[in-house]
Scaffold this motif. Sequence first.
Motif, short mmCIF file in Angstrom:
data_model
loop_
_atom_site.label_atom_id
_atom_site.label_comp_id
_atom_site.label_asym_id
_atom_site.label_seq_id
_atom_site.Cartn_x
_atom_site.Cartn_y
_atom_site.Cartn_z
N ASP A 99 0.93 -1.20 0.13
CA ASP A 99 0.06 0.00 0.13
C ASP A 99 0.95 1.27 0.12
O ASP A 99 1.45 1.44 1.00
CB ASP A 99 -0.87 -0.07 1.25
CG ASP A 99 -1.91 1.16 1.25
OD1 ASP A 99 -1.72 2.13 0.69
OD2 ASP A 99 -2.94 0.95 1.89
N ARG A 100 0.99 1.83 -1.25
CA ARG A 100 1.89 2.90 -1.35
C ARG A 100 1.50 4.27 -0.35
O ARG A 100 2.35 5.10 -0.27
CB ARG A 100 2.21 3.27 -2.91
CG ARG A 100 3.04 2.07 -3.23
CD ARG A 100 3.55 2.19 -4.78
NE ARG A 100 3.86 0.96 -5.46
CZ ARG A 100 3.23 0.25 -6.07
NH1 ARG A 100 1.88 0.62 -6.46
NH2 ARG A 100 3.53 -0.73 -6.61
N LEU A 130 0.87 3.97 2.43
CA LEU A 130 1.14 3.75 3.89
C LEU A 130 2.77 3.84 3.66
O LEU A 130 3.25 4.20 4.73
CB LEU A 130 0.51 2.49 4.26
CG LEU A 130 -0.83 2.47 4.59
CD1 LEU A 130 -1.44 0.83 5.13
CD2 LEU A 130 -1.30 3.32 5.84
N CYS A 131 3.38 3.15 2.94
CA CYS A 131 4.53 3.06 2.78
C CYS A 131 5.37 4.10 2.90
O CYS A 131 5.11 5.18 2.27
CB CYS A 131 5.24 2.49 1.33
SG CYS A 131 6.84 2.03 1.28
N GLN A 139 9.29 4.52 -2.59
CA GLN A 139 8.04 3.61 -2.33
C GLN A 139 8.39 1.99 -2.76
O GLN A 139 9.11 2.00 -3.72
CB GLN A 139 7.08 3.98 -3.09
CG GLN A 139 6.75 5.43 -2.82
CD GLN A 139 5.85 5.60 -1.33
OE1 GLN A 139 4.63 5.29 -1.19
NE2 GLN A 139 6.52 6.14 -0.49
N ALA A 196 2.60 -1.83 5.73
CA ALA A 196 2.04 -1.35 4.34
C ALA A 196 2.15 -2.92 3.34
O ALA A 196 1.45 -2.77 2.27
CB ALA A 196 3.06 -0.46 3.67
#
Length: 77
Positions: free
Chosen positions: A10-11, A13-14, A35, A60
Motif C-alpha cells: 500500500d503505497r 502507507l509506505c 516507495q 504496508a
Amino acid sequence: MGDRWQVEVDRALCIGSAQCLHHAPGSFRLDAGRQSHPVEPETDANEKVLAAAEGCPVEAIMITLLGSGEPVFPPEG
C-alpha cells in the motif's frame, strides 16, 4: 506443491523505511520516490517475504493466498 502468494504494498502507507529490503533482499525494491514494490507480485510462499511484511513499521505489505484471496498477513481479526 506449496502455497503461492499475492504480495502488495500500500503505497499510501509506505514510508520508505526499507525494512522489507533488509528482511527479504531481492523480493522488494524502492523506486525513486522511496516507495516499496514487490519484485514478483506473485511468488511462492516463503519466510523472508513474511518476515518483511511482519517487520514493516506501518504494515504496508499485504500477503494473500493466490487464487482464494485468503489473508496471510496481516491476519484477519
